[in-house]
Motif scaffolding. Structure first.
Motif, mmCIF file in Angstrom:
data_model
loop_
_atom_site.group_PDB
_atom_site.id
_atom_site.type_symbol
_atom_site.label_atom_id
_atom_site.label_comp_id
_atom_site.label_asym_id
_atom_site.label_seq_id
_atom_site.Cartn_x
_atom_site.Cartn_y
_atom_site.Cartn_z
ATOM 1 N N ALA A 127 -54.256 -36.610 -8.994
ATOM 2 C CA ALA A 127 -53.885 -37.917 -9.563
ATOM 3 C C ALA A 127 -54.314 -39.054 -8.648
ATOM 4 O O ALA A 127 -54.637 -40.157 -9.118
ATOM 5 N N SER A 128 -54.344 -38.814 -7.345
ATOM 6 C CA SER A 128 -54.684 -39.874 -6.386
ATOM 7 C C SER A 128 -56.185 -40.131 -6.290
ATOM 8 O O SER A 128 -56.606 -41.143 -5.742
ATOM 9 N N ILE A 129 -57.010 -39.215 -6.823
ATOM 10 C CA ILE A 129 -58.469 -39.360 -6.670
ATOM 11 C C ILE A 129 -59.157 -39.514 -8.028
ATOM 12 O O ILE A 129 -60.345 -39.209 -8.172
ATOM 13 N N GLU A 130 -58.431 -39.988 -9.028
ATOM 14 C CA GLU A 130 -59.021 -40.127 -10.365
ATOM 15 C C GLU A 130 -60.265 -41.011 -10.342
ATOM 16 O O GLU A 130 -61.261 -40.719 -11.008
ATOM 17 N N ALA A 140 -45.166 -48.858 -5.955
ATOM 18 C CA ALA A 140 -44.517 -48.008 -4.954
ATOM 19 C C ALA A 140 -45.079 -46.594 -4.998
ATOM 20 O O ALA A 140 -45.345 -45.980 -3.952
ATOM 21 N N PHE A 141 -45.276 -46.074 -6.206
ATOM 22 C CA PHE A 141 -45.803 -44.715 -6.347
ATOM 23 C C PHE A 141 -47.222 -44.618 -5.792
ATOM 24 O O PHE A 141 -47.552 -43.681 -5.049
ATOM 25 N N ASN A 142 -48.071 -45.583 -6.120
ATOM 26 C CA ASN A 142 -49.454 -45.564 -5.629
ATOM 27 C C ASN A 142 -49.509 -45.682 -4.108
ATOM 28 O O ASN A 142 -50.329 -45.038 -3.446
ATOM 29 N N SER A 143 -48.627 -46.520 -3.567
ATOM 30 C CA SER A 143 -48.579 -46.673 -2.112
ATOM 31 C C SER A 143 -48.159 -45.365 -1.440
ATOM 32 O O SER A 143 -48.736 -44.950 -0.430
ATOM 33 N N LEU A 144 -47.156 -44.707 -2.031
ATOM 34 C CA LEU A 144 -46.701 -43.432 -1.473
ATOM 35 C C LEU A 144 -47.804 -42.378 -1.535
ATOM 36 O O LEU A 144 -47.977 -41.585 -0.605
ATOM 37 N N MET A 145 -48.560 -42.351 -2.634
ATOM 38 C CA MET A 145 -49.637 -41.371 -2.762
ATOM 39 C C MET A 145 -50.694 -41.579 -1.696
ATOM 40 O O MET A 145 -51.193 -40.623 -1.082
ATOM 41 N N GLN A 146 -51.063 -42.852 -1.470
ATOM 42 C CA GLN A 146 -52.086 -43.128 -0.464
ATOM 43 C C GLN A 146 -51.613 -42.702 0.922
ATOM 44 O O GLN A 146 -52.371 -42.114 1.701
ATOM 45 N N LYS A 147 -50.345 -42.972 1.221
ATOM 46 C CA LYS A 147 -49.809 -42.575 2.530
ATOM 47 C C LYS A 147 -49.696 -41.063 2.645
ATOM 48 O O LYS A 147 -49.954 -40.489 3.706
ATOM 49 N N ALA A 148 -49.304 -40.428 1.534
ATOM 50 C CA ALA A 148 -49.028 -38.988 1.572
ATOM 51 C C ALA A 148 -50.253 -38.207 1.994
ATOM 52 O O ALA A 148 -50.163 -37.300 2.838
ATOM 53 N N PHE A 149 -51.414 -38.536 1.434
ATOM 54 C CA PHE A 149 -52.609 -37.733 1.680
ATOM 55 C C PHE A 149 -53.410 -38.229 2.892
ATOM 56 O O PHE A 149 -54.465 -37.689 3.203
ATOM 57 N N LYS A 150 -52.871 -39.273 3.545
ATOM 58 C CA LYS A 150 -53.424 -39.680 4.837
ATOM 59 C C LYS A 150 -52.558 -39.199 5.996
ATOM 60 O O LYS A 150 -52.840 -39.483 7.146
ATOM 61 N N GLY A 151 -51.463 -38.513 5.646
ATOM 62 C CA GLY A 151 -50.559 -38.019 6.676
ATOM 63 C C GLY A 151 -49.649 -39.092 7.234
ATOM 64 O O GLY A 151 -49.108 -38.939 8.332
ATOM 65 N N GLU A 152 -49.457 -40.197 6.468
ATOM 66 C CA GLU A 152 -48.669 -41.325 6.954
ATOM 67 C C GLU A 152 -47.282 -41.392 6.337
ATOM 68 O O GLU A 152 -46.534 -42.331 6.599
ATOM 69 N N LEU A 153 -46.947 -40.424 5.501
ATOM 70 C CA LEU A 153 -45.657 -40.452 4.819
ATOM 71 C C LEU A 153 -44.563 -39.941 5.743
ATOM 72 O O LEU A 153 -44.656 -38.839 6.303
#
Length: 391
Positions: A108-111, A376-389
């Motif tokens: 979903a994050s790389i559509e 908020a969801f999009n921001s969390l996704m970007q952080k999640a897969f960069k290891g920043e969550l």
């Protein structure tokens, strides 16, 4: 924290769908595998549609089904065994290495990336090689599950907000039917009259050629038909007009306008919307009409608008349209004038308008919540897969 990037093909089985052999389709309750397909059957996401006696590749319960044509990247879960039809692929994770929900949210994050790697102008599509070459950040399995749980909660918040929006829209329709009944069958016996009894004229704009210089700032814009067709006024659905063209004053859109699409497809011809806010420099085209009332004080424009939005009335409007092809229908002013509308007492119309406007405030507030939840969801996704969550 950064995690190693792993090629998706090494931790996930990828099966591309294809058209079933032959042309034998059976009913959905036959017990044979259903075809999960999207592009061929007009769905907006992978949805089981038909069944076949000659299945090709199958996915299992718990697999992820992904669109690889048209609506690339749309996802669904396989709740049982399906035949993978053309336009979709099945993804089955290696459970000891990859969490399926984690994979879901990664895709979903790389559509946008998937679309960039698509081919074809009429029907964009991605092939197996594109999916196999994806590199996914791979933290430990337990961390993947924690990330997926956080994203799932944020995703559910988005869904709840959108569900509330649907319920508020449905509530407005329910209140209308409860107060006035079906306008076509008129079970409550209200007075009826043709639109010609309350409309002075249907005022349209001109067929205008839009400007195309992207580096120039334009003072006026002409609306597209799409500004009306969703039922909610969309001022951004417009095109710039040359600065040397001076529109007639009556062609400018203003607050309180009820706008009507006189030309569109069979389903969308006669679509209407109301303008509730101030907009500067928006001009009517020839395919959109403004209702000019004979005596606006004797009726509620909001009530008339909502009546025109009712499904039965929309069908009656469609019947008044003409056109040999199915792609574009037109309505003449003369035929539209004959459309019958119910006219309850003014105080009831105004009561409904007050209820609707209150619902609209709630709807506006909810739309802000939807926007916030999406961000908020999009921001969390970007952080999640960069290891920043922060887990």
């Amino acid at each position: 924290m950064s995690w190693p990037l792993v090629n998706l093909s090494t931790i996930c089985q990828i099966d591309m769908g294809s058209a079933p052999k032959g042309s034998t389709y059976v009913e959905l309750d036959s017990g044979v595998p259903l075809i999960a397909g999207a592009a061929d059957y007009g769905d907006v996401f992978p949805r089981p549609k038909k069944a076949t006696l000659e299945p090709t590749k199958l996915c299992k319960k718990g697999d992820i089904i992904i669109c690889v044509r048209a609506t690339i990247g749309d996802l669904n879960w396989a709740d049982k065994e399906y035949c993978l039809g053309r336009g979709v692929a099945g993804l089955r994770v290696h459970d000891e290495k990859l969490d399926s929900k984690y994979l879901w949210y990664f895709i979903a994050s790389i559509e946008d990336e998937l679309y960039r790697n698509s081919t074809g102008s009429t029907f964009p599509q991605i092939n197996k090689k594109v999916i196999e070459s994806l590199e996914i950040p791979l933290p430990p399995l337990e961390t993947q599950k924690q990330i997926a749980a956080v994203l799932e909660k944020a995703d559910q918040l988005r869904k709840d907000c959108r569900q509330m929006e649907q319920e508020l829209n449905s509530l407005a329709q329910s209140v209308f039917i409860d107060m006035f009944g079906d306008p076509v069958t008129n079970p409550k016996g209200w007075d009826k009259a043709p639109l010609s009894a309350i409309i002075e004229e249907f005022l349209g704009g001109k067929s205008l050629v839009a400007a195309d210089d992207q580096n120039t700032e334009y003072k006026n814009r002409v609306l597209k038909i799409s500004a009306v067709t969703s039922g909610e006024f969309k001022p951004k659905e417009s095109k710039p007009l040359p600065n040397d063209y001076e529109p007639q004053g009556e062609h400018f859109v203003k607050t309180g306008d009820l706008l009507f699409s006189r030309a569109n497809t069979t389903e969308l011809v006669g679509a209407t919307t109301m303008v509730f806010d101030d907009h500067t420099g928006l001009v009517l085209p020839d395919k959109l009409w403004r209702f000019v009332w004979k005596d606006e004080k004797s009726l509620s424009p909001v009530f008339i608008w909502q009546q025109l939005c009712e499904a039965g009335v929309r069908k009656e409007i469609s019947k008044l349209s003409s056109g040999s092809g199915g792609s574009m229908k037109n309505i003449s002013k003369g035929k539209l004038n004959t459309l019958q509308v119910v006219l309850p007492p003014l105080e009831l119309q105004q009561k409904f308008e007050r209820i609707y406007l209150k619902l609209r405030v709630e709807l506006s507030n909810n739309q802000q919540q939807v926007k916030f939840a999406d961000q908020a969801f999009n921001s969390l996704m970007q952080k999640a897969f960069k290891g920043e969550l922060n887990l």
